[in-house]
Enzyme design. Structure first.
Site, PDB file in Angstrom:
ATOM      1  CG  ASP A 129       8.905 -10.017  67.169  1.00 46.60           C
ATOM      2  OD1 ASP A 129       8.552  -8.835  67.031  1.00 46.60           O
ATOM      3  OD2 ASP A 129       8.203 -10.874  67.728  1.00 46.60           O
ATOM      4  CG  ASP A 160       6.043  -8.115  73.039  1.00 50.72           C
ATOM      5  OD1 ASP A 160       5.489  -8.145  74.133  1.00 50.72           O
ATOM      6  OD2 ASP A 160       6.503  -7.075  72.533  1.00 50.72           O
TER       7      ASP A 160
END
Length: 420
Positions: A152, A154
């Site tokens: 992922d 953020d």
């Protein structure tokens, strides 16, 4: 009764992980029985307390390890309904590998002093990190070979809303993985239709790969970006000014994704937009709707506006439930999630994003894939569905990502020490 149910479910149930809560409950028993909260400093019984607690904790972790093995065997044998773990934790999903939970607990206990604590029982984070370590141990010793690591963006690679700058300590670790022949995918909710914005977010990693003396030209090609959960794919390209080149959808999109119609996509986004607008109105949010090609969301009206977590989660759950009850929501995969200070609904989800990475790199198996992310709760968290595509590690910060990659590299290179 109704009010209590709605509070317990709508505000709490979706913020729990059933397996972690199950293990936490099991470990609470030896903590209650063996901790010494009334002992004074220097009490001779404290070392004995830690030894006994550690023994009991290890036994429980070994028992859960065996429950997971039994669950895997029943799923592979076509009798998942006979899994004892499924009976105890009905929402438990698929395990792509066994988990070395006892070894992992010993490793984390040495770092977090879990067994020595008198007042704080084994916590959610203790168990989450133990599961992470157990997964990495299993990938490097029992299963192998690991072929693909996806991330992922953020809160996993960089702080929320920030960029992957050259000083980020995750960069040399990713390059070491690539130098070992592993493929890397960054699966992000950021849905940009061109490579310029991804270049802005990931420039530190892209420049480092481009200039690295550790990587061969072929290894440099083993980085891809999947944007909008599963809507756009860009691969590393030395020839491109942005160091990223778009890849034709026909090459990487799954068969089920090829069947999606533009009519359904826009219809789902229309319903999602209406649901989000309703949340803006009912909660008087100072927000505006942002409509993209394959996503729609609400963002602050102006800089400096901060929404409450409960408001964001209400908007997520309202949009999710509305879409689940719609005809198009049953036909088309979607992801509604809390982005920290915004809410978005994307076409597709992280399960499809990871599966697209697997297809692009030659149909890598779920047991050969590791996805690292920070949002694994059941609703409003877009890494959750990645569990259906491969093995996962749940981190709470970029620093934990660095720690997990250090564990992975150490055990890939040296193996797990016997004493762990």
């Amino acid at each position: 009764m109704t009010t209590r149910y709605r509070v317990e479910y709508a505000l709490k149930a979706h913020r729990r992980d059933a397996l972690i809560e199950f293990i936490k409950g099991l470990l609470a028993v030896p903590f209650v029985l063996h901790s010494q909260p009334t002992a004074v400093a220097g009490d001779a019984s404290l070392p004995d307390m830690a030894i006994e607690a550690r023994r009991r904790y290890r036994e429980i972790m070994k028992d859960v390890e065996e429950l997971i093995n039994d669950h895997i065997n029943h799923e592979r044998g076509g009798t998942p309904e006979r899994s004892k773990l499924r009976f105890l934790v009905p929402s438990v999903g698929t395990f792509f590998t066994p988990l070395l939970l006892e070894k992992a607990f010993v490793y984390q206990d040495a770092r977090r002093a879990i067994s020595s604590r008198r007042f704080v029982a084994p916590s959610f984070n203790d168990i989450r990190l133990t599961l992470n370590t157990a997964q990495i141990m299993s990938l490097t010793t029992l299963n192998g070979p690991l072929k693909l690591v996806t991330f992922d963006g953020d809160v996993t690679l960089y702080d929320d809303g920030q960029c992957l700058t050259p000083a980020n300590p995750v960069i040399p670790r990713i390059i070491k993985l690539m130098a070992k022949g592993l493929c890397i995918g960054i699966v992000t909710a950021a849905g940009y239709t061109d490579s310029i914005r991804y270049r802005e977010r990931l420039f530190g990693l892209l420049d480092a790969i481009n200039t690295s003396t550790l990587l061969t030209p072929a290894q440099r090609q083993n980085l891809i970006i999947i944007g909008g959960e599963s809507s756009y794919l860009f691969k590393f390209s030395h020839e491109s000014k942005t160091l990223l080149a778009p890849v034709s959808r026909e090459i990487w999109a799954l068969d089920e994704m090829q069947l999606w119609t533009d009519e359904d996509i826009q219809g789902l986004l229309d319903i999602a937009e209406s649901a989000l607008l309703e949340s803006v109105g009912t909660m008087s949010l100072r927000a505006v709707v942002l409509r993209k090609e394959r996503a729609v969301g609400i963002v602050p009206l102006e800089a400096g506006i901060k929404f409450e977590r409960e408001q964001l989660e209400e908007a997520v759950l309202a949009a999710q439930k509305t879409l689940e009850l719609s005809d198009v929501g049953r036909r088309l995969p979607f992801c509604a999630f809390n982005g920290g200070n915004d809410v978005f609904v994307d076409i597709g989800d992280k399960r499809l994003g990871v599966l697209c990475c697997q297809k692009f790199f030659g149909h890598v198996k779920g047991s050969e894939t590791l996805h690292i992310g920070d949002q694994f709760l059941s609703a409003g968290h877009n890494d959750f569905k990645a569990r259906m595509a491969g093995t996962t590690v749940w981190v709470a910060s970029p620093a934990e990502t660095v720690g997990s990659l250090d564990e992975l590299m150490r055990w890939l290179e040296d193996g797990i020490p016997v004493e762990v």
